[in-house]
Design an enzyme around this catalytic site. Structure first.
Site, PDB file in Angstrom:
ATOM      1  N   LYS A 126      91.279  43.454  48.478  1.00 41.75           N
ATOM      2  CA  LYS A 126      89.410  42.937  48.069  1.00 41.75           C
ATOM      3  C   LYS A 126      89.099  42.826  46.956  1.00 41.75           C
ATOM      4  CE  LYS A 126      86.740  43.597  51.660  1.00 41.75           C
ATOM      5  NZ  LYS A 126      86.303  43.517  52.911  1.00 41.75           N
ATOM      6  N   ASP A 166      83.690  38.348  53.263  1.00 42.13           N
ATOM      7  CA  ASP A 166      83.237  39.842  53.181  1.00 42.13           C
ATOM      8  C   ASP A 166      81.435  39.217  53.221  1.00 42.13           C
ATOM      9  OD1 ASP A 166      83.683  42.623  53.721  1.00 42.13           O
ATOM     10  OD2 ASP A 166      82.340  42.156  51.739  1.00 42.13           O
TER      11      ASP A 166
HETATM   12  O1  2IT Z   1      85.914  44.411  55.693  1.00 43.94           O
HETATM   13  C1  2IT Z   1      86.497  43.690  56.432  1.00 43.94           C
HETATM   14  O2  2IT Z   1      87.984  44.259  56.632  1.00 43.94           O
HETATM   15  C2  2IT Z   1      86.917  42.471  55.989  1.00 43.94           C
HETATM   16  N1  2IT Z   1      85.775  41.420  55.571  1.00 43.94           N
HETATM   17  C3  2IT Z   1      87.285  41.912  56.935  1.00 43.94           C
HETATM   18  C4  2IT Z   1      89.124  41.325  55.817  1.00 43.94           C
HETATM   19  C5  2IT Z   1      90.002  40.101  56.761  1.00 43.94           C
HETATM   20  O3  2IT Z   1      91.034  40.380  55.628  1.00 43.94           O
HETATM   21  O4  2IT Z   1      89.475  39.621  57.532  1.00 43.94           O
END
Ligand code: 2IT
Length: 448
Positions: A126, A166
């Site tokens: 992340k 996100d």
């Molecule tokens: O919290 C999540 O799963 C997302 N923001 C999407 C992450 C993604 O790689 O599509």
């Protein structure tokens, strides 16, 4: 019984001082893994939990950019590459003023288990920045995104780390970042997901998270002898996730009566269930003001409650879709008092640990976010597959795969909790089912 779990929770708190959101998820996940640790002493011998709670790599960087007044601004940029045991790091980027390492690490840690639950080959990561896109011009957002990618590009790649959106990162931001990645590397490849449909995006990705949450909720209800049709639903948030959830709930015949923003909540007792109302959520989000109050001016009969959260409204099903810890103990008490039986988390870590315990102790079935909102990242992985194969799927093909994935996740959570706790507890089951695949891969790959 060993106190391995307690020691690892304590160690994580010591090593990451002040990062309370990260402590919260580690405590929640590791505590539920106790029976697994008892059954598998080899995990302790391999230092599995110490390794799992330490990101494989964390990158922090300066993001300088010039605002519309010609003034230099500097933000912080982050990418925590948490775990690559089962696939390349995968997870979104969050741009919001409250972003700091504790937020990115909590999200990255949750992402490990979520991604594992999808059954697809994606590890956890992340990233993000304390940049706030709200109130910025398109030019400012573009210059920020270009600067952010000018550092990030060297750390990511379609087989290394694949970011997405996100909170605060939607199609516009992904587009600017993708353009900059391509300019620097001269490569057109699936390095970001959530791209526009004209340049490698996946049909259905925009609504995938919300659709997935409702499909997961549908399974929760079915497993308890009920159905979505006819249910009254309290939703929070008014962004991409709430929009997708409202749309699917409309299709399945439920009645959504609230949305919310940082400014308060909207109560629309007639139902947020017409195409016009649902499409208006996108317009509200696109306004860049981060407020939901204008909904009440637009749709007669609806009311705006300033500074309040929607949990005080009575419903059959609650679906938080705004942000972490939006359900606190006092909210949990209001939800229990409403007589509702179901809470399905859309936002990552929607509830405090205390709130989850209170709701479960009072008979509410809680669908945990790391399982319920996994449809977004699952669709991202489908996007990666299309990009790698230079192909395009239809909407129906994507929906069909996603639906099956969400049904499978619910089953995996139910089975794992039955096996280790002898009951239907999706919160514990999600942690265990997500953990076991990662643990198996980590054991097979040695001490790395
Ligand atoms: O919290 C999540 O799963 C997302 N923001 C999407 C992450 C993604 O790689 O599509």
């Amino acid at each position: 019984m060993s106190n391995y779990v307690e020691r690892c929770i304590e160690l994580c708190k010591q090593k990451n001082p002040g990062e309370v959101e990260f402590h919260q998820t580690v405590e929640e996940v590791l505590t539920s893994l106790k029976p697994v640790m008892d059954a598998h002493p080899e995990y302790e011998a391999a230092g599995l939990l110490e390794r799992l709670t330490e990101p494989e790599r964390g990158i922090t960087f300066r993001v300088p950019w010039v605002d519309d007044n010609g003034k230099v601004q500097v933000n912080k940029g982050y990418r925590y590459e948490f775990n690559s045991a089962i696939g390349p790091y995968k997870g979104g980027l969050r741009f919001a003023p409250n972003v700091y390492p504790g937020i990115i690490k909590f999200l990255g840690f949750e992402q490990i288990f979520k991604n594992s639950l999808t059954g697809l080959p994606i590890g956890g990561g992340k990233g993000g920045s304390d940049f706030d896109p709200n109130g910025k011009s398109d030019g400012e957002v573009m210059r920020f995104c270009q600067s952010f990618m000018t550092e990030l590009y060297r750390h990511i790649g379609p087989h290394t780390d694949v970011p997405a959106g996100d909170i605060g990162v939607g199609a516009r931001e992904v587009g600017y970042m993708y353009g900059q990645y391509k300019k620097i590397t001269n490569r057109f490849e699936g390095v970001l997901t959530g791209k526009g449909l004209s340049y490698g995006g996946c049909k259905g990705r925009a609504e995938a998270t919300g659709f997935g949450i409702v499909w997961y909720a549908e399974e929760m209800l079915k497993a308890n002898g009920e159905e979505i049709k006819g249910k009254t639903v309290v939703l929070s948030g008014f962004g991409n996730v709430s929009w997708g959830a409202a749309w699917k709930l409309q299709q399945l015949g439920a009645k959504v009566i609230t949305i919310s923003g940082p400014d308060g909540y909207i109560l629309d007792e007639a139902g947020i269930d017409t195409d016009e109302k649902i499409a208006y959520l996108l317009e509200l989000r696109g306004s860049g003001k981060n407020i939901c109050a204008p909904y009440a001016d637009k749709f007669a009969g609806s009311k705006f409650f300033a500074g309040k959260k929607p949990w005080e409204v009575k419903a059959d099903l609650y679906i938080p879709c705004a942000t972490q810890n939006e359900i606190r103990i006092e909210d949990a008490k209001a939800i229990v008092a409403s007589g509702a039986k179901f809470v399905c988390e859309g936002s990552n870590m929607s509830s405090t640990n205390e709130a989850i315990a209170y709701m479960q102790d009072n008979g509410i079935i809680v669908g945990p976010s790391k399982a319920a909102n996994a449809g977004g990242v699952a669709c991202s992985c489908i996007e990666m597959g299309q990009n790698a194969g230079h192909t395009v799927f239809t909407n129906e093909q994507v929906y069909e795969q996603l639906h099956q994935i969400m049904v499978g996740i619910h089953q995996a959570c139910a089975d794992a909790s039955q096996k280790y706790y002898g009951k239907y507890d999706l919160v514990k089951g999600a942690n265990i089912a997500g953990f076991l695949k990662v643990a198996d891969a980590m054991m097979a790959q040695g001490i790395v």
